[in-house]
Design a protein around this motif. Structure first.
Motif, PDB file in Angstrom:
ATOM      1  N   GLU A 162      67.700  56.308  43.055  1.00  0.00           N
ATOM      2  CA  GLU A 162      66.315  56.686  43.322  1.00  0.00           C
ATOM      3  C   GLU A 162      65.412  55.587  42.773  1.00  0.00           C
ATOM      4  OE1 GLU A 162      65.197  60.669  42.031  1.00  0.00           O
ATOM      5  OE2 GLU A 162      67.337  61.099  41.806  1.00  0.00           O
TER       6      GLU A 162
ATOM      7  N   ARG B  41      62.720  58.210  47.936  1.00  0.00           N
ATOM      8  CA  ARG B  41      63.306  59.466  48.395  1.00  0.00           C
ATOM      9  C   ARG B  41      62.254  60.558  48.434  1.00  0.00           C
ATOM     10  NH1 ARG B  41      68.897  60.740  45.746  1.00  0.00           N
ATOM     11  NH2 ARG B  41      69.993  59.772  47.453  1.00  0.00           N
TER      12      ARG B  41
ATOM     13  N   SER C 101      60.935  61.462  43.064  1.00  0.00           N
ATOM     14  CA  SER C 101      60.200  61.675  44.310  1.00  0.00           C
ATOM     15  C   SER C 101      58.757  62.047  43.974  1.00  0.00           C
ATOM     16  CB  SER C 101      60.860  62.777  45.136  1.00  0.00           C
ATOM     17  OG  SER C 101      60.790  64.003  44.445  1.00  0.00           O
TER      18      SER C 101
END
Length: 180
Positions: free
Chosen positions: A89, A112, A118
């Motif tokens: 990530e 992501r 996120s």
């Protein structure tokens, strides 16, 4: 019968084989553990390199677009090789110091749509060192997170590495990002 037992007790022809049979499993486990420790350390270092490379590339710009930031994320899997980059990530953000006690997140983009990195970076999570910026200056914060799965996962749990790099823009006070 006693004579046979005395002769058997004095026979030392198989001692080396017995010692090897006792020591070999312990040495093999020790070796496998060291290999796994080294692999985990390599994954940790590569996670740090992903964050540093993303921050370095972003800090060289004056203006970015969402597509360009997404392009910066493409370097991450290459840096992580030969590790599986499926759990990698990344997030790149720009944070500006507004006053001596206030910061604002100018923009933030994640690689992501789900996961710990996120969404946008929260100001409280920016953790910019207080003496790093003057009012009106900004920094690029690049974060990378990777979950390392051991080949011996029955014995060793997965480990999550999170690393960040903070760099000041090189050619402007603040780097803007369209559509980020």
């Amino acid at each position: 019968m006693m004579r046979r037992l005395k002769r058997l007790a004095s026979d030392d022809r198989g001692v080396s084989a017995v010692e090897f049979a006792l020591v070999a499993p312990v040495m093999i486990l020790f070796y496998a553990g060291m290999v796994d420790l080294c692999q985990g350390y390599m994954a940790l270092k590569r996670t740090s390199h992903v964050a540093a490379a993303a921050a370095d590339l972003a800090s060289q710009s004056t203006v970015l677009t969402a597509a360009e930031v997404d392009g910066l994320f493409q370097a991450g899997p290459s840096i992580m090789a030969p590790f599986d980059s499926g759990s990698l990530e990344q997030r790149i953000s720009s944070v500006t110091r507004v006053s001596s006690t206030k910061y604002q997140v100018d923009w933030s983009r994640s690689s992501r749509s789900t996961g710990a990195l996120s969404g946008d970076l929260a100001v409280a999570d920016a953790k910019v060192p207080a003496d790093m910026l003057a009012n009106g200056e900004s920094v690029i914060i690049a974060e990378a997170a990777y979950t390392y799965n051991s080949p011996f996962e029955r014995f060793l749990p997965e480990i999550r590495f999170e690393r960040r790099a903070i760099l000041e823009p090189r050619r402007s006070a603040v780097i803007t990002c369209a559509n980020c």
